[in-house]
Design a protein around this motif. Structure first.
Motif, PDB file in Angstrom:
ATOM      1  N   ASN A   9      -6.580  45.036   5.789  1.00  0.00           N
ATOM      2  CA  ASN A   9      -5.390  45.963   5.392  1.00  0.00           C
ATOM      3  C   ASN A   9      -4.613  45.547   4.132  1.00  0.00           C
ATOM      4  O   ASN A   9      -4.435  44.246   3.973  1.00  0.00           O
ATOM      5  CB  ASN A   9      -4.941  46.531   6.568  1.00  0.00           C
ATOM      6  CG  ASN A   9      -4.125  45.548   7.425  1.00  0.00           C
ATOM      7  OD1 ASN A   9      -3.234  44.746   6.607  1.00  0.00           O
ATOM      8  ND2 ASN A   9      -4.390  45.231   8.508  1.00  0.00           N
ATOM      9  N   GLN A  10      -3.763  46.248   3.883  1.00  0.00           N
ATOM     10  CA  GLN A  10      -2.644  45.878   2.713  1.00  0.00           C
ATOM     11  C   GLN A  10      -1.361  45.327   3.111  1.00  0.00           C
ATOM     12  O   GLN A  10      -0.452  45.147   2.262  1.00  0.00           O
ATOM     13  CB  GLN A  10      -2.771  47.211   1.698  1.00  0.00           C
ATOM     14  CG  GLN A  10      -4.043  47.210   1.026  1.00  0.00           C
ATOM     15  CD  GLN A  10      -3.820  48.444  -0.048  1.00  0.00           C
ATOM     16  OE1 GLN A  10      -4.587  49.242   0.241  1.00  0.00           O
ATOM     17  NE2 GLN A  10      -2.776  48.443  -0.902  1.00  0.00           N
ATOM     18  N   GLY A  11      -1.248  45.493   4.566  1.00  0.00           N
ATOM     19  CA  GLY A  11       0.011  44.858   5.089  1.00  0.00           C
ATOM     20  C   GLY A  11      -0.179  44.785   6.667  1.00  0.00           C
ATOM     21  O   GLY A  11      -0.066  45.962   7.380  1.00  0.00           O
ATOM     22  N   THR A  12       0.138  43.767   7.044  1.00  0.00           N
ATOM     23  CA  THR A  12      -0.068  43.526   8.494  1.00  0.00           C
ATOM     24  C   THR A  12       1.101  44.210   9.353  1.00  0.00           C
ATOM     25  O   THR A  12       0.711  44.725  10.388  1.00  0.00           O
ATOM     26  CB  THR A  12      -0.482  42.118   9.156  1.00  0.00           C
ATOM     27  OG1 THR A  12       0.852  41.316   8.541  1.00  0.00           O
ATOM     28  CG2 THR A  12      -1.812  41.550   8.324  1.00  0.00           C
ATOM     29  N   THR A  13       2.008  43.823   9.081  1.00  0.00           N
ATOM     30  CA  THR A  13       3.445  44.552   9.729  1.00  0.00           C
ATOM     31  C   THR A  13       3.314  45.975   9.665  1.00  0.00           C
ATOM     32  O   THR A  13       4.007  46.464  10.509  1.00  0.00           O
ATOM     33  CB  THR A  13       4.799  43.760   9.460  1.00  0.00           C
ATOM     34  OG1 THR A  13       4.718  43.859   8.031  1.00  0.00           O
ATOM     35  CG2 THR A  13       4.728  42.228   9.727  1.00  0.00           C
ATOM     36  N   TRP A  14       3.037  46.363   8.692  1.00  0.00           N
ATOM     37  CA  TRP A  14       2.829  47.815   8.599  1.00  0.00           C
ATOM     38  C   TRP A  14       2.005  48.368   9.674  1.00  0.00           C
ATOM     39  O   TRP A  14       2.301  49.281  10.085  1.00  0.00           O
ATOM     40  CB  TRP A  14       2.183  48.214   7.201  1.00  0.00           C
ATOM     41  CG  TRP A  14       1.913  49.649   6.612  1.00  0.00           C
ATOM     42  CD1 TRP A  14       2.737  50.950   7.275  1.00  0.00           C
ATOM     43  CD2 TRP A  14       1.396  50.165   5.774  1.00  0.00           C
ATOM     44  NE1 TRP A  14       2.229  52.029   6.908  1.00  0.00           N
ATOM     45  CE2 TRP A  14       1.164  51.792   5.599  1.00  0.00           C
ATOM     46  CE3 TRP A  14       0.369  49.466   4.950  1.00  0.00           C
ATOM     47  CZ2 TRP A  14       0.267  52.403   4.935  1.00  0.00           C
ATOM     48  CZ3 TRP A  14      -0.421  50.270   3.985  1.00  0.00           C
ATOM     49  CH2 TRP A  14      -0.696  51.869   4.012  1.00  0.00           C
ATOM     50  N   ILE A  15       0.805  47.975   9.727  1.00  0.00           N
ATOM     51  CA  ILE A  15      -0.363  48.301  10.692  1.00  0.00           C
ATOM     52  C   ILE A  15       0.270  48.119  12.115  1.00  0.00           C
ATOM     53  O   ILE A  15       0.223  49.007  12.804  1.00  0.00           O
ATOM     54  CB  ILE A  15      -1.584  47.824  10.396  1.00  0.00           C
ATOM     55  CG1 ILE A  15      -2.060  47.947   9.015  1.00  0.00           C
ATOM     56  CG2 ILE A  15      -2.706  48.255  11.329  1.00  0.00           C
ATOM     57  CD1 ILE A  15      -1.981  49.636   8.752  1.00  0.00           C
ATOM     58  N   GLN A  16       0.862  46.905  12.239  1.00  0.00           N
ATOM     59  CA  GLN A  16       1.596  46.492  13.616  1.00  0.00           C
ATOM     60  C   GLN A  16       2.286  47.752  13.979  1.00  0.00           C
ATOM     61  O   GLN A  16       2.519  48.216  15.236  1.00  0.00           O
ATOM     62  CB  GLN A  16       2.116  45.288  13.496  1.00  0.00           C
ATOM     63  CG  GLN A  16       2.923  44.970  14.915  1.00  0.00           C
ATOM     64  CD  GLN A  16       4.136  43.960  14.494  1.00  0.00           C
ATOM     65  OE1 GLN A  16       4.621  43.875  13.490  1.00  0.00           O
ATOM     66  NE2 GLN A  16       4.134  42.916  15.379  1.00  0.00           N
ATOM     67  N   SER A  17       3.199  48.079  13.137  1.00  0.00           N
ATOM     68  CA  SER A  17       4.431  49.224  13.442  1.00  0.00           C
ATOM     69  C   SER A  17       3.657  50.334  13.788  1.00  0.00           C
ATOM     70  O   SER A  17       4.060  51.061  14.725  1.00  0.00           O
ATOM     71  CB  SER A  17       5.305  49.474  12.368  1.00  0.00           C
ATOM     72  OG  SER A  17       6.315  50.535  12.477  1.00  0.00           O
ATOM     73  N   GLU A  18       2.700  50.837  12.940  1.00  0.00           N
ATOM     74  CA  GLU A  18       1.907  52.155  13.045  1.00  0.00           C
ATOM     75  C   GLU A  18       1.357  52.174  14.572  1.00  0.00           C
ATOM     76  O   GLU A  18       1.395  53.415  15.097  1.00  0.00           O
ATOM     77  CB  GLU A  18       1.080  52.366  12.011  1.00  0.00           C
ATOM     78  CG  GLU A  18       1.757  52.553  10.702  1.00  0.00           C
ATOM     79  CD  GLU A  18       2.245  53.983  10.414  1.00  0.00           C
ATOM     80  OE1 GLU A  18       2.111  54.918  11.176  1.00  0.00           O
ATOM     81  OE2 GLU A  18       3.191  54.097   9.643  1.00  0.00           O
ATOM     82  N   LEU A  19       0.446  51.087  14.751  1.00  0.00           N
ATOM     83  CA  LEU A  19      -0.101  51.102  15.917  1.00  0.00           C
ATOM     84  C   LEU A  19       0.494  51.102  17.228  1.00  0.00           C
ATOM     85  O   LEU A  19       0.560  51.765  18.219  1.00  0.00           O
ATOM     86  CB  LEU A  19      -1.163  49.919  16.009  1.00  0.00           C
ATOM     87  CG  LEU A  19      -2.543  50.137  15.049  1.00  0.00           C
ATOM     88  CD1 LEU A  19      -3.043  48.576  15.024  1.00  0.00           C
ATOM     89  CD2 LEU A  19      -3.210  51.114  15.414  1.00  0.00           C
ATOM     90  N   ALA A  20       1.838  50.259  17.160  1.00  0.00           N
ATOM     91  CA  ALA A  20       2.661  50.241  18.316  1.00  0.00           C
ATOM     92  C   ALA A  20       3.493  51.668  18.482  1.00  0.00           C
ATOM     93  O   ALA A  20       3.473  52.013  19.827  1.00  0.00           O
ATOM     94  CB  ALA A  20       3.849  49.162  17.826  1.00  0.00           C
ATOM     95  N   GLN A  21       3.681  52.416  17.513  1.00  0.00           N
ATOM     96  CA  GLN A  21       4.185  53.533  17.636  1.00  0.00           C
ATOM     97  C   GLN A  21       3.262  54.709  18.209  1.00  0.00           C
ATOM     98  O   GLN A  21       3.397  55.520  19.218  1.00  0.00           O
ATOM     99  CB  GLN A  21       4.906  54.118  16.189  1.00  0.00           C
ATOM    100  CG  GLN A  21       5.509  55.543  16.465  1.00  0.00           C
ATOM    101  CD  GLN A  21       5.800  55.915  15.339  1.00  0.00           C
ATOM    102  OE1 GLN A  21       5.973  55.239  14.090  1.00  0.00           O
ATOM    103  NE2 GLN A  21       6.779  57.076  15.032  1.00  0.00           N
ATOM    104  N   MET A  22       1.984  54.532  17.780  1.00  0.00           N
ATOM    105  CA  MET A  22       1.086  55.513  18.092  1.00  0.00           C
ATOM    106  C   MET A  22       0.870  55.361  19.737  1.00  0.00           C
ATOM    107  O   MET A  22       0.316  56.191  20.351  1.00  0.00           O
ATOM    108  CB  MET A  22      -0.258  55.306  17.155  1.00  0.00           C
ATOM    109  CG  MET A  22      -1.391  56.428  17.608  1.00  0.00           C
ATOM    110  SD  MET A  22      -2.676  56.065  16.221  1.00  0.00           S
ATOM    111  CE  MET A  22      -1.912  57.089  14.841  1.00  0.00           C
ATOM    112  N   PHE A  23       0.523  54.005  20.008  1.00  0.00           N
ATOM    113  CA  PHE A  23       0.166  53.660  21.507  1.00  0.00           C
ATOM    114  C   PHE A  23       1.372  53.534  22.265  1.00  0.00           C
ATOM    115  O   PHE A  23       1.188  52.893  23.292  1.00  0.00           O
ATOM    116  CB  PHE A  23      -1.002  52.503  21.653  1.00  0.00           C
ATOM    117  CG  PHE A  23      -2.155  53.218  20.955  1.00  0.00           C
ATOM    118  CD1 PHE A  23      -3.111  53.517  21.622  1.00  0.00           C
ATOM    119  CD2 PHE A  23      -2.525  52.954  19.577  1.00  0.00           C
ATOM    120  CE1 PHE A  23      -4.402  53.991  21.057  1.00  0.00           C
ATOM    121  CE2 PHE A  23      -3.779  53.277  18.878  1.00  0.00           C
ATOM    122  CZ  PHE A  23      -4.612  53.748  19.638  1.00  0.00           C
TER     123      PHE A  23
END
Length: 559
Positions: free
Chosen positions: A57-71
């Motif tokens: 991916n193009q940004g690990t903390t971006w994906i971290q934040s999105e997954l944390a919010q989603m789950f």
């Protein structure tokens, strides 16, 4: 969005009415896909109550934040690693495959890997929306703009609104007393579009720079000279000063190297056997920004240094560039520096996107390195675990003065057109850019040339076609979706002028996207110069060359 949908100043109707020369045309670009070599893939697993995702991916903390919010998880309960990425171009954010992997790993309580097929990528990974752009220009006989209107329409899905901000180009490049721009969207039953290399600027520059070329033709003024006459002193919409611009330097240097002075302005005059030859030019710009980032720099007892930052190397050579930045800031040789990237545990950092990655990360690394050097200068002995300093650029970026910050460039192209077969060959291209301090010439030139190749692809090949009844794509694979290959690319050269950003601690602007901007317009303008036919819809396929024909004299048909 990040910019207003519409901007307006002055009386457009009056400005056009008072103009000696008017251009009033529509330009279209098709649906385009990222088509990176590596598909989207992710592995998810639970380890000691913590979710781990190994991803591209193009940004690990971006994906971290999105997954944390989603789950509904705390961010600290999610770790995302993405150390190697085989191309992204805006597509590698949060997609269905990561979500599916996490869901399956949660249900099965074992590691799960999900990889998209190439055909799935055409449906699930985003794309650049097609655009319909209306440009109206009014100018005095000497080519100076009185009125400018740029309206762009793109499609989006019915579940998510994404704007392809093509009209933003005019807000930076050219000024006029009457200056109106608008980005508009229409929701359709199609997948959601997304960011794609130079979102807005790539299609927008095709329209604006083609229209400028038409204005130059109608005014009888050289296309380079026309652009120089319309160089703004401040931002056309914002009124803010430019941090630096140097576009005029790019055009003059590019024209000199390209041999522009020898060009016969009349179209259809150069032949070489069955080929008609032509040359074209266009301007380029792309926003130079920076996002808040943190970096951790550790001085080790063995004399080495380790840099940890949640950066992403999507093929740009970020590791190399950041190693050079860190070594320079620490005043040590590069071989004493180890840069580790692509791990959300390293702390928040800007994504690799918007040509802001290197600038954002370099700023954070330099700040941490400066503080570490100050501590080491006190003669403090280094313990076995080392001495570590963490930086955060949020406050520094917030204190920046408001300015127009952009990279700029001048694109030049020479094409050969076979009027019997419709074949177009780009024989040579030259791009001269003002893109801030160049940290690593090898990787920077690779980015610029790669963008220019993308421009050839955009001008001549790329086009995703949807069934108007079902909305499905025809041939959604690399056999049906054509991209430029080695056989399509002639001599391409990219270079730059001295242009450090005075407000950046390293002087960086960005080179990731500026190379594609204006490239398609330069090719299209060269096709007009070769054939006398103006093509306002991309791509310029052989059938379009054949159906438009080649006029026996100047001022022939338009396509």
């Amino acid at each position: 969005g990040v910019m207003p949908g519409e901007t307006a100043k002055g009386d457009l109707a009056a400005g056009l009415a008072a103009s000696a020369v008017v251009v009033d045309e529509e330009y279209t670009t098709p649906e385009e896909h990222h088509s990176m070599m590596e598909p989207h893939a992710a592995t998810a697993l639970w380890d000691g109550g913590r979710l781990e995702v190994v991803d591209s991916n193009q940004g690990t903390t971006w994906i971290q934040s999105e997954l944390a919010q989603m789950f509904s998880l705390d961010a600290s309960a999610v770790r995302v690693r993405s150390e190697h990425i085989g191309g992204g171009f805006g597509s590698k954010g949060l997609r269905a495959h990561q979500v599916a992997a996490v869901m399956a790993a949660t249900e099965l309580q074992r590691p799960v890997r999900v990889v998209m097929t190439r055909r799935q990528m055409f449906s699930l990974a985003g794309y650049r929306s097609p655009t319909l752009q209306h440009v109206r220009l009014g100018a005095d006989a000497d080519g100076r703009l009185r009125a400018l209107e740029h309206r762009s329409l793109n499609q989006t899905s019915t579940v998510y609104e994404f704007v392809e901000p093509s009209a933003g180009v005019a807000r930076v490049m050219y000024d006029a007393e009457a200056h109106h721009t608008a980005n508009e969207v229409v929701p359709l039953d199609v997948p959601s579009p997304t960011f794609m290399r130079a979102p807005g600027e790539a299609p927008g520059s095709f329209a604006v720079e083609s229209a400028l070329d038409e204005l130059a033709e109608r005014c009888g003024i050289d296309p380079v000279e026309l652009r120089l006459r319309n160089e703004p002193e401040v931002g056309p919409v914002s009124g803010l000063p430019f941090s630096s611009r140097n576009l005029d330097v790019c055009f003059r240097e590019g024209a000199r190297r390209f041999g522009w002075a020898e060009r016969d302005p009349r179209p259809g005059r150069r032949r070489e056997g069955r080929w008609l030859l032509g040359t074209g030019t266009a301007a380029a710009s792309f926003h130079a920004g920076a996002g808040p980032s943190t970096a951790v720099v550790t001085a080790q007892a063995d004399g080495g240094f380790t840099v940890r930052i949640a950066a992403a190397d999507i093929g740009t050579g970020a590791r190399t560039a950041l190693t050079l930045v860190a070594a320079d800031a620490l005043e040590v040789a590069p071989d004493r520096v180890l840069v580790r990237i692509g791990d959300s545990d390293f702390g928040p950092a800007m994504i690799a996107g918007g040509s802001m990655g290197t600038r954002s990360w370099a700023w954070a690394i330099r700040e941490a390195a400066r503080e570490l050097r100050e501590r080491l200068a006190l003669g403090t002995p280094i313990p076995p675990e080392g001495i570590t300093v963490r930086s955060d650029t949020t406050e520094a970026l917030g204190a920046l003065a408001q300015k127009e910050r952009h990279s700029f460039g001048a694109q030049f192209a020479e094409v050969a057109v076979d009027p019997a077969t419709g074949e177009v060959r780009v024989r040579r291209m030259l791009g001269i850019f003002a893109a801030g301090r160049i940290v690593n010439p090898l990787t920077a030139r690779n980015q610029l040339v790669g963008g220019m190749v993308w421009g050839i692809s955009m001008a001549l090949h790329e086009e995703a076609v949807r069934d108007r009844t079902s909305g499905a794509l025809y041939a959604p694979d690399l056999a049906g979706y054509h991209v430029a290959t080695n056989a399509d690319v002639g001599d391409i050269q990219a270079d730059w002028v001295d242009d450090p950003d005075p407000d950046d601690p390293v002087g960086i602007k960005g080179v990731g996207e500026i190379g594609v901007v204006g490239a398609a317009a330069a090719v299209a303008n060269a096709v007009w110069h070769a054939t006398g036919v103006r093509h306002r819809s991309l791509p310029i396929r052989p059938d379009r060359i054949l159906s438009a024909g080649v006029p026996a004299s100047e001022g022939g048909p338009h396509a």
